[in-house]
Design an enzyme around this catalytic site. Structure first.
Site, PDB file in Angstrom:
ATOM      1  N   ASP A  22       2.972  25.569 -10.779  1.00  0.00           N
ATOM      2  CA  ASP A  22       1.532  25.446 -10.540  1.00  0.00           C
ATOM      3  C   ASP A  22       1.127  26.403  -9.412  1.00  0.00           C
ATOM      4  O   ASP A  22       1.602  26.278  -8.285  1.00  0.00           O
ATOM      5  CB  ASP A  22       1.211  23.993 -10.175  1.00  0.00           C
ATOM      6  CG  ASP A  22      -0.235  23.804  -9.748  1.00  0.00           C
ATOM      7  OD1 ASP A  22      -1.075  24.652 -10.103  1.00  0.00           O
ATOM      8  OD2 ASP A  22      -0.514  22.800  -9.057  1.00  0.00           O
ATOM      9  N   ASN A  24      -2.173  26.927  -8.421  1.00  0.00           N
ATOM     10  CA  ASN A  24      -3.466  26.648  -7.774  1.00  0.00           C
ATOM     11  C   ASN A  24      -3.610  25.215  -7.258  1.00  0.00           C
ATOM     12  O   ASN A  24      -4.700  24.808  -6.861  1.00  0.00           O
ATOM     13  CB  ASN A  24      -4.619  26.977  -8.726  1.00  0.00           C
ATOM     14  CG  ASN A  24      -4.590  26.142  -9.994  1.00  0.00           C
ATOM     15  OD1 ASN A  24      -3.731  25.268 -10.147  1.00  0.00           O
ATOM     16  ND2 ASN A  24      -5.509  26.415 -10.903  1.00  0.00           N
ATOM     17  N   ASP A  26      -3.516  22.225  -8.733  1.00  0.00           N
ATOM     18  CA  ASP A  26      -4.175  21.161  -9.504  1.00  0.00           C
ATOM     19  C   ASP A  26      -3.175  20.226 -10.180  1.00  0.00           C
ATOM     20  O   ASP A  26      -3.564  19.326 -10.933  1.00  0.00           O
ATOM     21  CB  ASP A  26      -5.143  21.746 -10.536  1.00  0.00           C
ATOM     22  CG  ASP A  26      -4.442  22.553 -11.623  1.00  0.00           C
ATOM     23  OD1 ASP A  26      -3.201  22.715 -11.561  1.00  0.00           O
ATOM     24  OD2 ASP A  26      -5.135  23.028 -12.553  1.00  0.00           O
ATOM     25  N   ASP A  30       0.761  26.784 -14.730  1.00  0.00           N
ATOM     26  CA  ASP A  30      -0.213  27.712 -15.294  1.00  0.00           C
ATOM     27  C   ASP A  30       0.389  29.102 -15.477  1.00  0.00           C
ATOM     28  O   ASP A  30       1.542  29.357 -15.127  1.00  0.00           O
ATOM     29  CB  ASP A  30      -1.469  27.773 -14.419  1.00  0.00           C
ATOM     30  CG  ASP A  30      -1.133  27.910 -12.931  1.00  0.00           C
ATOM     31  OD1 ASP A  30      -0.268  28.756 -12.593  1.00  0.00           O
ATOM     32  OD2 ASP A  30      -1.712  27.160 -12.114  1.00  0.00           O
ATOM     33  N   ASP A  99       3.980  30.710 -28.948  1.00  0.00           N
ATOM     34  CA  ASP A  99       4.081  29.643 -29.943  1.00  0.00           C
ATOM     35  C   ASP A  99       2.992  29.826 -30.997  1.00  0.00           C
ATOM     36  O   ASP A  99       1.817  30.011 -30.661  1.00  0.00           O
ATOM     37  CB  ASP A  99       3.920  28.284 -29.267  1.00  0.00           C
ATOM     38  CG  ASP A  99       5.014  27.308 -29.650  1.00  0.00           C
ATOM     39  OD1 ASP A  99       5.228  27.135 -30.866  1.00  0.00           O
ATOM     40  OD2 ASP A  99       5.649  26.731 -28.752  1.00  0.00           O
ATOM     41  N   ASP A 201       5.894  26.780 -34.955  1.00  0.00           N
ATOM     42  CA  ASP A 201       5.964  25.324 -34.914  1.00  0.00           C
ATOM     43  C   ASP A 201       5.952  24.744 -36.328  1.00  0.00           C
ATOM     44  O   ASP A 201       5.135  25.132 -37.161  1.00  0.00           O
ATOM     45  CB  ASP A 201       4.763  24.806 -34.115  1.00  0.00           C
ATOM     46  CG  ASP A 201       4.810  23.324 -33.875  1.00  0.00           C
ATOM     47  OD1 ASP A 201       5.741  22.876 -33.179  1.00  0.00           O
ATOM     48  OD2 ASP A 201       3.913  22.619 -34.367  1.00  0.00           O
ATOM     49  N   GLU A 258      10.661  26.811 -36.569  1.00  0.00           N
ATOM     50  CA  GLU A 258      11.109  25.432 -36.421  1.00  0.00           C
ATOM     51  C   GLU A 258      11.117  24.805 -37.810  1.00  0.00           C
ATOM     52  O   GLU A 258      10.064  24.612 -38.415  1.00  0.00           O
ATOM     53  CB  GLU A 258      10.173  24.663 -35.483  1.00  0.00           C
ATOM     54  CG  GLU A 258      10.635  23.237 -35.234  1.00  0.00           C
ATOM     55  CD  GLU A 258       9.604  22.403 -34.487  1.00  0.00           C
ATOM     56  OE1 GLU A 258      10.023  21.491 -33.758  1.00  0.00           O
ATOM     57  OE2 GLU A 258       8.389  22.662 -34.648  1.00  0.00           O
ATOM     58  N   HIS A 331      11.511  21.455 -25.335  1.00  0.00           N
ATOM     59  CA  HIS A 331      10.462  20.553 -24.834  1.00  0.00           C
ATOM     60  C   HIS A 331      10.402  19.232 -25.589  1.00  0.00           C
ATOM     61  O   HIS A 331       9.709  18.307 -25.163  1.00  0.00           O
ATOM     62  CB  HIS A 331       9.104  21.254 -24.913  1.00  0.00           C
ATOM     63  CG  HIS A 331       8.700  21.576 -26.327  1.00  0.00           C
ATOM     64  ND1 HIS A 331       9.357  22.520 -27.090  1.00  0.00           N
ATOM     65  CD2 HIS A 331       7.726  21.066 -27.128  1.00  0.00           C
ATOM     66  CE1 HIS A 331       8.802  22.584 -28.288  1.00  0.00           C
ATOM     67  NE2 HIS A 331       7.813  21.716 -28.340  1.00  0.00           N
ATOM     68  N   ASP A 332      11.121  19.138 -26.716  1.00  0.00           N
ATOM     69  CA  ASP A 332      11.129  17.914 -27.516  1.00  0.00           C
ATOM     70  C   ASP A 332      12.421  17.114 -27.381  1.00  0.00           C
ATOM     71  O   ASP A 332      12.556  16.056 -27.998  1.00  0.00           O
ATOM     72  CB  ASP A 332      10.929  18.249 -29.003  1.00  0.00           C
ATOM     73  CG  ASP A 332       9.509  18.653 -29.344  1.00  0.00           C
ATOM     74  OD1 ASP A 332       8.590  18.244 -28.598  1.00  0.00           O
ATOM     75  OD2 ASP A 332       9.309  19.369 -30.334  1.00  0.00           O
TER      76      ASP A 332
END
Length: 564
Positions: A22, A24, A26, A30, A99, A201, A258, A331-332
């Protein structure tokens, strides 16, 4: 030796942007955060970065519900930020893969907003609409990947639309040539911008069987399976060949699809050297082996002989015909150290062993962010700690409708939930692991004070340095990239042992013996006579002998590679 290619010899690093860095404050990673960490990835030796979706999105499924394919979601930055990141990556010799999510869009995409207005709207056939059954129920019995029916009723036109994932993710109708043209035009736009490839995907799901019949139901299941009528459908290869002809073949790209439910035979259709479709596919046999009755929510674990058989089948069946993708994590999937190794006593040794076992195989290796640090699963005390739509929906369906207890479901979530891979990357031992100065969107794993990049980058014995060495070895020795694979000791319950052989390689670099102990117990291995004079290439214990001799005493999670 097979034809050489940059995407065969490179190592790919996956970034899940909201959890990477990150810039910034928040609490959400990003694009500028990615840009800040490019020197770190260059130092690791990465050639190619695959970035999970950063497009404009309502974020129902963390960006896999895209409302505008040609804009950046404000939470990740701007298109100018992307262009600057792309330019800087290229200046460092790093390629960028994005992606491609085109089985479905967001229900906020302009195509779907138009499609649902009326049955005669020009965009109506961009999606899959069907009348209710006479009793008003869904057109078939298919269940969604995220629990519940895969159909959503729309009052405006009194029809259902298909969504194989969340209701906010309506499936595109690839049988409509206008849909294909729109997707191909969008892909061309990104290629002209300078990106270097696509990860596609659920691309094996874009072609559905006509008629959309009811699917088979597993015992205790609330819904039928769409798999037989969606996976590798009747026109999927036609559509990918068309994509290749109109877009992919015009640029120097890497492409990976995928492809859930793919076999080695089917994979050769997608990614065969003469298929004119994709470069490689992601397959899930290893993961599916732990499912029970079609569900991932279980305690079932794969045995080492099963694991070896799956890896080996893909190595041997694709030899000379297609290219493998190699991965433990994404990520899965939960963290590999937690799934196959040790989180405590032998954490470092098992993290290195898993890396060595994978990176010495034939194919393009993928490293998921934090894997190079040995990041582990986190601990979710309650459902309130979770952020993943799949896990939250599964919890409610299984506790409320199937009688699974809260304790059992939380145990499943802590073992297998996608959120385990989505906790922020652990950069430092400072607050929030150096990921953000704000409040992170999902809690940082509490072990960040012990496991973080700052501790490892300059440590010669760290997991990071071990990955760095593995990547450097792959670039130095052709046998690691192009050698043929042979499994030894197939039924051994503790050891994974294989060879790699490349006759075209220089003398002394033609063959590897890879030995990995997948357990916390010692083991003994009788080394084949032909390897007695081989030299140590890499090991995860500092004091490993430099020649294997005839008997190899293996310590817990010990791994070594010998070359001759």
């Amino acid at each position: 030796m097979e034809t050489r290619a940059w995407w065969k010899e490179g190592v790919i690093y996956q970034i899940y942007p909201r959890s990477f860095m990150d810039s910034n404050g928040d609490g959400i990673g990003d694009i500028n955060g990615i840009r800040q960490k490019l020197p770190y990835l260059k130092n690791l030796g990465i050639d190619i970065i695959w970035i999970s979706p950063f497009y404009k999105s309502p974020q129902v499924d963390n960006g896999y519900d895209i409302s505008d394919y040609q804009d950046i979601d404000p939470m990740f930055g701007t298109m100018a930020d992307f262009d600057a990141m792309l330019s800087e990556a290229h200046s460092l010799g790093i390629k960028i893969v994005i992606d491609l999510v085109v089985n479905h869009t967001s229900d906020q995409h302009k195509w779907f907003i138009e499609s649902r207005k009326s049955k005669d709207n020009p965009y109506r056939d961009f999606y899959i609409w069907r009348d209710p059954k006479p009793d008003g129920s869904e057109p078939n019995n298919w269940g969604s990947c995220f629990s519940g029916s895969s159909w959503k009723y729309d009052e405006t036109t009194q029809q259902y639309y298909l969504h194989l994932f969340a209701p906010e993710q309506p499936d595109l109708n690839w049988d409509n040539p206008k849909v294909r043209d729109a997707v191909f035009n969008m892909m061309t736009w990104w290629c002209n911008k300078g990106i270097d490839g696509f990860r596609m995907d659920v691309i094996s799901m874009i072609s559905k069987v006509p008629g959309l019949p009811d699917g088979p139901k597993d015992p205790g299941s609330l819904y039928g399976s769409f798999g037989p009528y969606v996976l590798h459908g009747p026109h999927v290869h036609d559509y990918l060949k068309e994509m290749n002809s109109k877009v992919l073949s015009k640029y120097d790209l890497v492409t990976v699809g995928e492809t859930s439910g793919v076999t080695t035979e089917e994979a050769q259709k997608y990614a065969g050297f003469d298929s004119h479709e994709l470069n490689m596919v992601f397959q899930f046999e290893r993961i599916d082996c732990e499912n029970e009755n079609g569900s991932k929510w279980t305690d079932k674990k794969i045995s080492l002989p099963e694991l070896k058989a799956i890896f080996s089948r893909w190595q041997t069946d694709l030899e000379g015909k297609a290219w493998n993708s190699l991965y433990w994590e994404n990520h899965d999937q939960p963290r590999s150290v937690s799934r196959y190794g040790s989180e405590d006593t032998y954490w470092k040794e098992s993290a290195k062993m898993l890396a060595l076992c994978l990176h010495m195989q034939k194919g393009t290796p993928y490293i998921y962010q934090g894997e190079e640090l040995g990041m582990t699963n986190t601990r979710f005390e309650s459902l309130d700690d979770c952020r993943d739509l799949e896990a939250i929906n599964a919890y409610h369906e299984m506790t409320e409708k199937q009688g699974i207890s809260h304790e059992t479901m939380m145990r499943y979530i802590n073992r297998i939930s996608r959120d385990n891979a989505r906790t922020p990357v652990q950069w430092t031992s400072d607050k929030n692991a150096g990921f953000t100065t704000g409040t992170p969107w999902i809690a940082v794993n509490p072990n960040y004070t012990r496991i973080n990049a700052e501790n490892q980058i300059h440590d010669d014995d760290s997991v990071f340095t071990f990955y760095k060495t593995l990547i450097a070895l792959r670039k130095r020795y052709l046998v690691i990239t192009y050698g043929t694979y042979e499994l030894l000791e197939q039924e051994h319950e503790q050891l994974y042992i294989y060879t790699r052989t490349l006759e075209d390689a220089p003398a002394g670099e033609k063959q590897l013996l890879v030995i990995c102990n997948f357990s916390d117990r010692e083991s003994v291995y009788s080394v084949p006579d032909c390897f007695h004079n081989a030299k140590l290439l890499i090991a995860n214990y500092k004091d490993t002998e430099h020649q294997p001799k005839n008997i190899k005493q293996l310590r817990p999670y010990e791994a070594a590679v010998y070359m001759q």
